[in-house]
Design a protein around this motif. Structure first.
Motif, short mmCIF file in Angstrom:
data_model
loop_
_atom_site.label_atom_id
_atom_site.label_comp_id
_atom_site.label_asym_id
_atom_site.label_seq_id
_atom_site.Cartn_x
_atom_site.Cartn_y
_atom_site.Cartn_z
N ASP A 46 22.57 39.99 39.87
CA ASP A 46 23.45 41.30 39.53
C ASP A 46 24.27 40.61 38.54
OD1 ASP A 46 24.56 43.58 39.39
OD2 ASP A 46 25.38 43.71 41.23
N THR A 47 24.94 41.41 37.72
CA THR A 47 25.76 41.20 36.60
C THR A 47 27.01 40.87 37.29
OG1 THR A 47 26.33 43.40 36.28
CG2 THR A 47 24.46 42.41 34.98
N VAL A 48 27.95 40.24 36.42
CA VAL A 48 29.35 39.96 36.81
C VAL A 48 30.34 41.16 37.12
CG1 VAL A 48 30.29 39.91 34.48
CG2 VAL A 48 31.45 38.51 36.37
N LYS A 49 31.13 40.74 38.38
CA LYS A 49 31.85 42.07 38.77
C LYS A 49 33.40 41.50 38.75
CE LYS A 49 28.31 44.42 39.81
NZ LYS A 49 28.00 45.63 38.75
N GLY A 102 29.73 33.14 40.65
CA GLY A 102 29.57 32.78 42.12
C GLY A 102 30.39 33.77 43.00
N THR A 103 29.85 33.51 44.51
CA THR A 103 30.80 34.43 45.52
C THR A 103 32.07 33.57 46.02
OG1 THR A 103 29.27 33.43 47.21
CG2 THR A 103 28.64 35.51 46.38
N THR A 104 32.09 32.42 45.86
CA THR A 104 33.38 31.52 46.28
C THR A 104 34.74 31.51 45.50
OG1 THR A 104 31.73 30.05 47.47
CG2 THR A 104 33.58 29.51 47.17
N PHE A 105 34.39 31.58 44.32
CA PHE A 105 35.64 31.38 43.20
C PHE A 105 36.47 32.31 43.51
CE2 PHE A 105 37.42 33.05 39.36
CZ PHE A 105 38.21 32.10 39.10
N PRO A 128 36.89 37.37 37.77
CA PRO A 128 35.27 37.55 37.77
C PRO A 128 34.92 37.01 38.97
CG PRO A 128 35.94 36.06 36.38
CD PRO A 128 37.35 36.21 36.68
N CYS A 129 33.73 37.83 39.57
CA CYS A 129 33.10 37.14 40.66
C CYS A 129 31.71 37.69 40.63
CB CYS A 129 33.55 37.72 42.19
SG CYS A 129 33.50 39.32 42.16
N GLY A 130 30.91 37.24 41.29
CA GLY A 130 29.37 37.50 41.62
C GLY A 130 29.05 37.98 43.02
N ARG A 131 28.16 38.92 42.97
CA ARG A 131 27.50 39.22 44.38
C ARG A 131 26.53 38.29 44.79
NH1 ARG A 131 25.87 45.02 45.03
NH2 ARG A 131 24.66 44.48 43.50
N SER A 132 26.18 37.42 44.14
CA SER A 132 25.07 36.37 44.60
C SER A 132 25.39 35.01 43.90
CB SER A 132 23.56 36.88 44.50
OG SER A 132 22.59 35.78 44.79
N ASP A 133 24.79 33.90 44.42
CA ASP A 133 24.88 32.57 43.95
C ASP A 133 23.55 32.53 43.35
OD1 ASP A 133 27.48 32.05 44.64
OD2 ASP A 133 26.83 31.25 46.64
N ARG A 189 30.00 26.05 39.29
CA ARG A 189 30.46 24.62 40.04
C ARG A 189 31.90 24.16 39.37
NH1 ARG A 189 24.79 21.18 41.33
NH2 ARG A 189 23.74 23.04 42.30
N TYR A 190 31.80 24.18 38.17
CA TYR A 190 33.13 23.76 37.55
C TYR A 190 34.38 24.43 37.78
CZ TYR A 190 36.33 22.24 33.68
OH TYR A 190 37.49 21.62 33.26
N ILE A 191 34.31 25.78 37.96
CA ILE A 191 35.42 26.54 38.14
C ILE A 191 35.99 26.54 39.75
CG2 ILE A 191 35.11 28.37 36.49
CD1 ILE A 191 33.71 29.95 38.50
#
Length: 333
Positions: A168-171, A197-200, A158-163, A123-125
């Protein structure tokens, strides 16, 4: 007899210096105990700084304690993190209460503190301060570059495939080819993708358009020469090209890399109709001019195309309205 007397005097002076030195040290320690200040690096190292400095945590930025102490920013996290109170005390370096003796193992609290910090970090980023912290890392290539050859070393985020944690691990997301990749190092395999997360990744390039590549790309003579046999894309000096100016203010402000790999056998292109031919190359194609971007509507349909004109949109709206009018809820007996 005079020499032993000098030795005794020297010994007395050394003893006095040692005593005075210990006295100064004691005074300094008293000042440290009274004011909680020290010049040693270990005294100023907080849990957040320690966590971000661990191997494999280079993608994280330090979240301010003010953001963590705000209850509004922690809405809903208390149901996702076990031992919520103890984990919060560990993250904020607060002295634990006497009730912590009921916890079976400290490692459980450490895992909860890591989960709590990761979810707060997600949430902070997304805030202004968090995005600015990630911009500094992005410009320094702290997240690495895209492994795709034709992206020519474009920086990734960096991003994620799910919140949700544990999926899953970081992508790593590349803004040039709009695809995600696994980190090259195995030390990032233990980092949860939900901590980013998926939004950043997409909000990052929406907020800083000057870092995003433009959506259009037109091949030039220098590009064609760079694709000739025996020359790599990196062989073309970027300083020889004119500065890039994007005429479309809504697009990215950085020069894109739009080259696409073409399979060849003895110099001949492999047909798309072949069973082993290339598939879905159009996903990486870019329009050659910004004018082509204005030829489609918000649905991605051609504006001047009669087949997908306003008539079809009206028909679709009528069909949707008709379905809503014919909807009859099931009547309970």
């Amino acid at each position: 007899m005079s020499r032993p007397q000098e030795l005794v005097e020297d010994q007395v002076e050394l003893d006095e210096e040692i005593i005075s030195g210990n006295g100064e040290v004691d005074e300094v320690m008293d000042e440290v105990d009274e004011g909680y200040t020290s010049s040693t690096p270990t005294s100023t190292l907080t849990w957040i700084s320690w966590f971000c400095s661990l191997p494999g945590h280079e993608y994280f930025c330090e979240v301010s304690e003010d953001f963590i102490e705000d209850d509004f920013n922690l809405t809903g996290l208390n149901t996702m993190v076990p031992f919520w109170k103890e984990a919060m005390e560990m993250v904020l370096d607060v002295e634990p209460d006497e009730d912590t003796s009921k916890i079976p193992d400290v490692s459980i609290v450490e895992a909860s503190a890591e989960l709590l910090y990761g979810l707060v970090h997600q949430r902070y980023i997304l805030t202004r301060a968090g995005l600015q912290s990630m911009v500094d890392k992005y410009e320094n290539a702290a997240f690495g570059v895209c492994p795709r050859v034709y992206c020519v070393g474009c920086n990734v985020v960096p991003c994620g495939r799910s919140d949700l944690p544990g999926i899953d691990t970081v992508k790593l997301y590349c803004p040039n080819c709009n695809d995600i990749y696994s980190p090259p190092s195995s030390r990032f395999q233990g980092v949860d993708g939900a901590f980013f997360g998926t939004t950043f990744a997409h909000l990052f390039f929406q907020s800083y358009r000057e870092l995003s590549p433009a959506p259009f790309w037109k091949p030039s003579s220098s590009t064609e020469s760079s694709l000739s046999p025996g020359r790599s894309p990196d062989s073309v000096n970027s300083s020889q090209r004119p500065p890039f100016v994007n005429p479309n203010p809504h697009g990215g402000q950085k020069r894109p890399e739009g080259r696409i790999y073409e399979p060849r056998i003895y110099g001949f292109k492999v047909s798309e109709r072949a069973k082993s031919g290339p598939r879905m190359q159009w996903l990486r194609l870019r329009p050659q001019s910004p004018e082509e971007l204005d030829m489609v509507d918000w649905r991605g349909r051609w504006i001047d195309d009669e087949e997908y004109g306003d008539v079809d949109d009206d028909d679709d709206n009528e069909e949707v309205d008709k379905q809503m009018e014919d909807f009859d809820p099931v009547k309970l007996p």
